[in-house]
Design a protein around this motif. Structure first.
Motif, short mmCIF file in Angstrom:
data_model
loop_
_atom_site.label_atom_id
_atom_site.label_comp_id
_atom_site.label_asym_id
_atom_site.label_seq_id
_atom_site.Cartn_x
_atom_site.Cartn_y
_atom_site.Cartn_z
N PHE A 1 0.86 -1.19 0.00
CA PHE A 1 0.00 0.00 0.00
C PHE A 1 0.89 1.23 0.00
N ASP A 2 1.11 1.79 -1.17
CA ASP A 2 1.98 2.96 -1.31
C ASP A 2 1.15 4.21 -1.09
N CYS B 1 -3.15 2.21 12.41
CA CYS B 1 -2.36 2.66 11.27
C CYS B 1 -3.02 2.26 9.95
N ALA B 2 -3.46 1.02 9.86
CA ALA B 2 -4.10 0.54 8.63
C ALA B 2 -5.36 1.33 8.32
N GLN B 3 -6.18 1.58 9.33
CA GLN B 3 -7.43 2.29 9.09
C GLN B 3 -7.21 3.77 8.78
N VAL B 4 -6.22 4.38 9.43
CA VAL B 4 -5.91 5.78 9.12
C VAL B 4 -5.46 5.91 7.67
N GLU B 5 -4.55 5.06 7.23
CA GLU B 5 -4.08 5.20 5.86
C GLU B 5 -5.18 4.85 4.85
N LEU C 1 -7.43 7.94 4.66
CA LEU C 1 -6.81 9.07 3.98
C LEU C 1 -6.52 8.80 2.50
N TYR C 2 -6.12 7.57 2.18
CA TYR C 2 -5.61 7.32 0.84
C TYR C 2 -6.18 6.08 0.16
#
Length: 196
Positions: free
Chosen positions: A73-74, A183-187, A190-191
């Motif tokens: 996941f970039d 961390c996984a859910q935040v990214e 957002l992206y």
């Protein structure tokens, strides 16, 4: 008891605590995700602190936000900072002023209104984490506390994720899972496909 039984028993106990996290802590995990997403969207940062194994977690989590959680996941770098990594500051401040205020001092110098502090304390009573939380309250910095079942022994936080266990090792193991989920859910928010 044979080693196989010891290993199986330990893993079963650890899994039981993680199941309880899934049953009891999801609303607080959601609150933590929301606070971090809002901070990042506003151009603010996440500061993380803790002692011992929680210090290692602080560095681990900050690295995953600044780098990325998985290579599949970039996404752009996210501004996260572990307050546990500057050994020159930590040793100088602890030597000259004592250990209790070293996270609060960094919050005072590095934090700003709109940031978020994630304070990790398995006991809920780590003095230096509690003083950092107090400093955040003076500066309009949101606070997430990651603790054991006792919760925070003093002070308040915007979100308290209290792992339902008294055993430090199981609390720490659940903390790492929670940190990865956040961390996984935040990214993703957002992206990724979950972005809103």
């Amino acid at each position: 008891m044979e080693l196989k039984e010891i290993v199986s028993s330990y893993l079963e106990q650890s899994a039981r605590v993680k199941r309880l996290v899934g049953e009891q802590c999801v609303p607080d995990i959601q609150s933590a995700i929301d606070l971090i997403v809002a901070a990042f969207r506003s151009g603010n940062k996440l500061m993380i602190c803790g002692n011992g194994g929680s210090a290692a977690d602080s560095q681990h989590m900050a690295a995953e936000f600044t780098s990325r959680l998985t290579k599949e996941f970039d996404r752009p770098s996210l501004p996260a900072l572990a307050l546990t990594t500057d050994t020159s500051f930590i040793t100088a401040y602890a030597n000259d002023c004592g250990y209790d205020g070293l996270f609060a001092r960094q919050v005072e110098g590095l934090g700003k209104a709109g940031d978020v502090l994630l304070g990790i304390t398995t006991s809920g009573g780590s003095r230096n984490v509690l003083l950092a939380i107090e400093q955040c309250q003076k500066m309009d910095i949101s606070v997430i506390a990651l603790t054991g079942e006792a919760g925070l022994r003093s002070g308040t936080a915007d979100a308290v994720i209290a792992v339902p266990s008294k055993d430090t090792q199981f609390i720490q193991e659940s903390h790492l899972s929670i940190e990865h989920i956040i961390c996984a859910q935040v990214e993703q928010r957002l992206y990724g496909k979950a972005a809103d």
